[in-house]
Motif scaffolding. Structure first.
Motif, short mmCIF file in Angstrom:
data_model
loop_
_atom_site.label_atom_id
_atom_site.label_comp_id
_atom_site.label_asym_id
_atom_site.label_seq_id
_atom_site.Cartn_x
_atom_site.Cartn_y
_atom_site.Cartn_z
N ALA A 14 -28.06 -18.67 -34.71
CA ALA A 14 -27.87 -19.25 -36.04
C ALA A 14 -27.04 -18.31 -36.93
CB ALA A 14 -29.22 -19.53 -36.69
N GLY A 15 -26.08 -17.63 -36.32
CA GLY A 15 -25.22 -16.74 -37.08
C GLY A 15 -25.79 -15.34 -37.22
N ALA A 16 -27.00 -15.12 -36.74
CA ALA A 16 -27.61 -13.80 -36.80
C ALA A 16 -27.10 -12.95 -35.65
CB ALA A 16 -29.13 -13.92 -36.72
N VAL A 17 -27.30 -11.66 -35.76
CA VAL A 17 -26.89 -10.73 -34.71
C VAL A 17 -27.86 -10.87 -33.54
CG1 VAL A 17 -26.60 -8.30 -34.12
CG2 VAL A 17 -25.90 -9.12 -36.38
N GLY A 18 -27.31 -11.09 -32.36
CA GLY A 18 -28.13 -11.15 -31.15
C GLY A 18 -27.93 -9.89 -30.33
N ALA A 19 -28.87 -9.59 -29.48
CA ALA A 19 -28.78 -8.40 -28.63
C ALA A 19 -27.54 -8.52 -27.73
CB ALA A 19 -30.04 -8.28 -27.79
N PRO A 20 -26.70 -7.48 -27.68
CA PRO A 20 -25.44 -7.56 -26.94
C PRO A 20 -25.58 -7.39 -25.43
CG PRO A 20 -25.64 -5.41 -27.96
CD PRO A 20 -26.82 -6.23 -28.44
N THR A 21 -26.71 -6.89 -24.95
CA THR A 21 -26.93 -6.68 -23.52
C THR A 21 -28.35 -7.10 -23.16
OG1 THR A 21 -27.77 -4.43 -23.76
CG2 THR A 21 -25.37 -4.67 -23.50
N ALA A 22 -28.58 -7.28 -21.86
CA ALA A 22 -29.93 -7.59 -21.40
C ALA A 22 -30.89 -6.45 -21.73
CB ALA A 22 -29.92 -7.87 -19.90
N GLU A 23 -30.43 -5.20 -21.59
CA GLU A 23 -31.30 -4.06 -21.93
C GLU A 23 -31.65 -4.06 -23.41
OE1 GLU A 23 -31.43 0.78 -22.23
OE2 GLU A 23 -30.10 -0.09 -20.71
N ALA A 24 -30.68 -4.34 -24.27
CA ALA A 24 -30.96 -4.38 -25.71
C ALA A 24 -31.97 -5.48 -26.02
CB ALA A 24 -29.67 -4.58 -26.50
N LEU A 25 -31.86 -6.62 -25.33
CA LEU A 25 -32.83 -7.69 -25.55
C LEU A 25 -34.21 -7.25 -25.06
CD1 LEU A 25 -33.51 -10.49 -26.58
CD2 LEU A 25 -33.05 -11.34 -24.27
N MET A 26 -34.25 -6.59 -23.90
CA MET A 26 -35.54 -6.09 -23.39
C MET A 26 -36.17 -5.15 -24.39
SD MET A 26 -37.91 -5.55 -21.27
CE MET A 26 -39.00 -4.52 -22.20
N ARG A 27 -35.39 -4.21 -24.92
CA ARG A 27 -35.92 -3.26 -25.91
C ARG A 27 -36.42 -4.00 -27.16
NH1 ARG A 27 -35.09 2.08 -25.14
NH2 ARG A 27 -33.75 2.70 -23.40
N SER A 28 -35.66 -5.00 -27.61
CA SER A 28 -36.06 -5.73 -28.82
C SER A 28 -37.31 -6.55 -28.57
CB SER A 28 -34.91 -6.61 -29.33
OG SER A 28 -34.71 -7.74 -28.50
N ARG A 29 -37.48 -7.06 -27.36
CA ARG A 29 -38.69 -7.81 -27.03
C ARG A 29 -39.90 -6.87 -26.98
NH1 ARG A 29 -38.81 -12.92 -25.21
NH2 ARG A 29 -40.32 -12.42 -23.57
N TYR A 30 -39.72 -5.69 -26.41
CA TYR A 30 -40.81 -4.70 -26.42
C TYR A 30 -41.20 -4.40 -27.88
CZ TYR A 30 -43.30 -0.31 -26.38
OH TYR A 30 -44.24 0.66 -26.62
N SER A 31 -40.20 -4.16 -28.73
CA SER A 31 -40.48 -3.87 -30.14
C SER A 31 -41.19 -5.04 -30.81
CB SER A 31 -39.18 -3.54 -30.89
OG SER A 31 -38.65 -2.32 -30.43
N ALA A 32 -40.85 -6.26 -30.41
CA ALA A 32 -41.53 -7.44 -30.97
C ALA A 32 -43.00 -7.46 -30.55
CB ALA A 32 -40.83 -8.72 -30.53
N PHE A 33 -43.30 -7.05 -29.31
CA PHE A 33 -44.71 -6.92 -28.90
C PHE A 33 -45.41 -5.89 -29.76
CE2 PHE A 33 -43.56 -9.08 -24.88
CZ PHE A 33 -44.66 -9.90 -24.73
N VAL A 34 -44.76 -4.75 -29.99
CA VAL A 34 -45.36 -3.69 -30.81
C VAL A 34 -45.64 -4.21 -32.22
CG1 VAL A 34 -44.94 -1.43 -31.88
CG2 VAL A 34 -44.31 -1.81 -29.48
N LYS A 35 -44.68 -4.94 -32.79
CA LYS A 35 -44.79 -5.43 -34.17
C LYS A 35 -45.63 -6.72 -34.28
CE LYS A 35 -41.93 -2.48 -36.21
NZ LYS A 35 -42.34 -1.66 -37.34
N GLY A 36 -45.97 -7.33 -33.14
CA GLY A 36 -46.74 -8.58 -33.19
C GLY A 36 -45.91 -9.78 -33.57
N ASP A 37 -44.62 -9.77 -33.27
CA ASP A 37 -43.70 -10.84 -33.64
C ASP A 37 -43.57 -11.87 -32.51
OD1 ASP A 37 -41.63 -12.44 -34.55
OD2 ASP A 37 -40.33 -10.77 -35.13
N ALA A 38 -44.57 -12.73 -32.38
CA ALA A 38 -44.58 -13.75 -31.33
C ALA A 38 -43.43 -14.73 -31.49
CB ALA A 38 -45.91 -14.48 -31.32
N GLY A 39 -43.03 -15.03 -32.72
CA GLY A 39 -41.93 -15.95 -32.97
C GLY A 39 -40.64 -15.48 -32.32
N TYR A 40 -40.34 -14.19 -32.45
CA TYR A 40 -39.13 -13.63 -31.84
C TYR A 40 -39.21 -13.73 -30.32
CZ TYR A 40 -35.40 -10.45 -30.49
OH TYR A 40 -34.28 -9.92 -29.91
#
Length: 131
Positions: free
Chosen positions: A29-55
């Motif tokens: 939706a025009g937002a910045v997305g993770a540029p690599t699979a590793e970056a997405l993996m890291r961001s998903r781990y961070s979402a688990f840490v932060k409790g961001d189920a929506g992400y």
């Protein structure tokens, strides 16, 4: 001076400049997305840490995405180690990231598969080596 909060993903950057920028928007939706699979993996781990189920749901492949996701509020994630990556760059449509995510009392070892959907990296599924 207040020190910025470091990102839980393990990279030496402030959360807001690292995974927080991915968490702040909706992929596609025009937002910045993770540029690599590793970056997405890291961001998903961070979402688990932060409790961001929506992400986590938004960055899950539509083919394998659960209808909803309940996170354990008592889970305390303590660290992420990227073991190996294969493909998953701007030049690929698929990628694999092997990682260990530590939590209070243990760790999770997974080999995760990622694909691009409409140009954005998404999590497909994972296997647990040795199980």
């Amino acid at each position: 001076m207040v020190r910025p909060v470091l990102c839980p993903c393990g990279l030496p950057q402030p959360y807001d400049a690292c995974c927080g920028r991915y968490h702040a928007g909706v992929v596609g939706a025009g937002a910045v997305g993770a540029p690599t699979a590793e970056a997405l993996m890291r961001s998903r781990y961070s979402a688990f840490v932060k409790g961001d189920a929506g992400y986590l749901v938004r960055t899950w492949h539509p083919r394998t995405r659960p209808g909803s996701l309940e996170l354990d509020p008592g889970m305390r994630w303590t660290g992420l180690e990227i073991v190996a990556t294969r493909d998953g760059t701007a030049f690929h449509t698929k990628g694999v990231v092997e990682f260990r995510a530590s939590y209070r009392g243990g760790s999770l070892h997974e080999v995760s598969r990622f694909e691009r959907v409409d140009g954005a990296w998404v999590y497909v599924d994972g296997e647990f080596p040795g199980e």
